[in-house]
Design an enzyme around this catalytic site. Structure first.
Site, mmCIF file in Angstrom:
data_model
loop_
_atom_site.group_PDB
_atom_site.id
_atom_site.type_symbol
_atom_site.label_atom_id
_atom_site.label_comp_id
_atom_site.label_asym_id
_atom_site.label_seq_id
_atom_site.Cartn_x
_atom_site.Cartn_y
_atom_site.Cartn_z
ATOM 1 N N LYS A 1 30.727 37.218 45.007
ATOM 2 C CA LYS A 1 30.123 35.994 44.455
ATOM 3 C C LYS A 1 29.935 34.923 45.542
ATOM 4 O O LYS A 1 28.964 34.156 45.493
ATOM 5 C CB LYS A 1 30.973 35.464 43.287
ATOM 6 C CG LYS A 1 31.009 36.420 42.087
ATOM 7 C CD LYS A 1 29.615 36.714 41.541
ATOM 8 C CE LYS A 1 29.638 37.521 40.264
ATOM 9 N NZ LYS A 1 28.297 37.795 39.731
ATOM 10 N N TYR B 1 35.572 40.806 43.970
ATOM 11 C CA TYR B 1 34.702 39.949 43.139
ATOM 12 C C TYR B 1 34.395 38.622 43.848
ATOM 13 O O TYR B 1 33.249 38.175 43.904
ATOM 14 C CB TYR B 1 35.399 39.700 41.794
ATOM 15 C CG TYR B 1 34.537 39.003 40.760
ATOM 16 C CD1 TYR B 1 33.590 39.721 40.026
ATOM 17 C CD2 TYR B 1 34.685 37.640 40.493
ATOM 18 C CE1 TYR B 1 32.802 39.098 39.067
ATOM 19 C CE2 TYR B 1 33.910 37.019 39.538
ATOM 20 C CZ TYR B 1 32.968 37.742 38.821
ATOM 21 O OH TYR B 1 32.194 37.114 37.867
#
Ligand code: NAP
Length: 246
Positions: free
Chosen positions: A158, A154
């Site tokens: 991002k 993740y």
């Protein structure tokens, strides 16, 4: 007061959570909305947005699949004739410590969170550049800036969104297309409902404004970046995090 009257927006991952709220706030400000999601469910998201007095159409599409995106974007351009705003919001989590993280969980998070933004932006970039106007807003996260254990996939996706945003902003600036990212902190959605109550309490304590945010806090920031009032802002990452990233 901002106005998005007459503008057409695409919002990905928009049948629930932050994406649905973004669609509603864009509609409240007058924009027509194309909702894209891997599944449209019972169509209630489309009805909710339509009830705000704009045109809203739903398109089922896996945003990490370039062929599917190309086909759906062609249909959206046929239905709306022009697209002014693209919000790359779809995202997933598959958290685990690196040592236990499966390759497929790394790949799927990178595909849905980062590759999709590349695919959707690429599919729309020549349309926006030809129009010499457009707003692209990518959903990053505080966890792409201040990362946590258990989120190698993740956090990488991002952080990648931030790089993609800045690079695209430089490429499109001369054509009047702005590209910005929003980095939400902890927002009350299904994604954060999975967290244990003691973890939520710990976050609240750490957040200077002492609470999790609401999807509407993120949606209001998107609506501003999508507006004419934000014409001189590009390549930026706007934190919507109660001060956590300050
Ligand atoms: P959410 O409630 O899980 O909603 C995500 C939406 O994206 C769902 O409708 C989901 O469909 C859809 N989606 C998943 N994979 C897709 C694919 N391949 N193609 C098209 N649509 C797909 O998430 P959220 O909390 O609203 O988060 C929205 C965005 O904000 C994400 O990018 C997330 O990383 C970011 N964000 C959230 C927070 C937070 O605190 N919630 C904080 C920082 C950043 P299904 O319902 O079928 O899964």
């Amino acid at each position: 007061m901002i106005s998005l009257k007459g503008k057409n927006a695409i919002v990905t991952g928009a049948t629930r959570g932050i994406g649905l709220e973004i669609s509603k706030v864009l509609a409240e400000n007058g924009a027509n909305v194309a909702i894209l999601d891997i599944q449209l469910g019972d169509g209630s998201a489309i009805k909710e947005v339509e009830a705000l007095g704009v045109t809203c159409k739903g398109y089922a599409c896996d945003v990490s699949n370039p062929e599917a995106v190309d086909e759906v974007f062609k249909q959206i351009l046929a239905d709306f004739s022009k697209v002014d705003i693209l919000v790359n919001n779809a995202g997933i989590t598959r958290d685990n410590l690196l040592i236990r993280m499966k390759q497929e969980d790394f790949d799927s998070v990178l595909n849905v969170n980062l590759r999709s933004a590349f695919i959707c932006t690429k599919a729309l970039s020549s349309h926006m550049m030809r129009n010499r106007s457009g707003r692209i807003i990518n959903m990053a996260s505080i966890n792409g800036i201040r990362c946590q254990a258990g989120q190698a996939n993740y956090a990488a996706s991002k952080a990648g969104i931030i790089g993609l945003t800045k690079s695209n902003a430089m490429e499109f600036a001369a054509r009047g297309v702005t590209v910005n990212a929003i980095a939400p902190g902890f927002i009350k959605t299904a994604m954060t409902e999975k967290l244990a109550p003691e973890v939520i309490a710990k976050y609240k304590e750490a957040i200077p404004l002492k609470d999790l945010g609401n999807p509407r806090d993120v949606a209001n920031a998107v609506a501003f970046l999508a507006s004419d009032e934000a014409a001189y802002i590009t390549g930026q990452v706007l934190g919507v995090d109660g001060g956590l990233g300050a």
